[in-house]
Design an enzyme around this catalytic site. Sequence first.
Site, short mmCIF file in Angstrom:
data_model
loop_
_atom_site.label_atom_id
_atom_site.label_comp_id
_atom_site.label_asym_id
_atom_site.label_seq_id
_atom_site.Cartn_x
_atom_site.Cartn_y
_atom_site.Cartn_z
NE ARG A 192 41.08 -37.82 -33.33
CZ ARG A 192 41.77 -37.89 -32.19
NH1 ARG A 192 42.88 -37.23 -32.05
NH2 ARG A 192 41.34 -38.67 -31.22
NE ARG A 214 44.02 -42.35 -33.20
CZ ARG A 214 43.79 -42.22 -31.89
NH1 ARG A 214 44.46 -41.38 -31.17
NH2 ARG A 214 42.91 -42.99 -31.31
CG ASP A 230 45.98 -38.87 -30.43
OD1 ASP A 230 45.06 -38.17 -29.95
OD2 ASP A 230 46.43 -39.90 -29.87
CG ASP A 277 47.54 -38.36 -26.34
OD1 ASP A 277 46.37 -37.95 -26.44
OD2 ASP A 277 47.91 -39.49 -26.71
#
Length: 173
Positions: free
Chosen positions: A84, A94, A97, A99
């Site tokens: 990343r 990317r 990721d 979250d």
Amino acid sequence: MTVKAYIGLGSNLGDSFQFLQNAIDALQQQPEISLTSVSPVYQSKPQGPQDQPDYLNAVVEIATRLSPQTLLQCTQSIEDHNQRQRTGERWGARTLDLDILLYNHTIINQSDLVIPHPWMCKRSFVIYPLYDIAPELILPNGKRLQSCLADCPNDDLTILDRELLWQSEASEA
Ligand code: ROI
């Protein structure tokens, strides 16, 4: 105290399926995280800036004793170990990721961590896989996930016929 948390996974650079699988493997290796559910993998066009490749997304449910901040450090470290690049570009492509979407019913508003994830209800690539693994979920604001789903157009989401590999360790949480 063990809490139930949900993490959204996304990738649109390189071997995206492998990056999602790497994330699953890395989460499973954390001694203070137990994976309790993994959604199917969805493919979709990018929401937001369109000049980037299609995304693969999934959502996982975990049981953990980590604090929200320590969990954030853990997810960022997994991203860093998967090529990343932190360019400062907010909506860019990317490799991986992660979250944190929900952490029990906790509401957090810190400069580097906002939970529930602020745009989750507007993102079909989050709501659909989350609904697959937690159809009865009620959000901290009292709204049913089912009702978010009803308000969220499916866009162009398609489910891959390839599944992420994981081992349930629910009893070890
Ligand atoms: N679009 C899709 N389909 N999936 C994502 O994970 C995703 N992530 C993002 C933006 C750029 C908002 N768009 C996305 O950060």
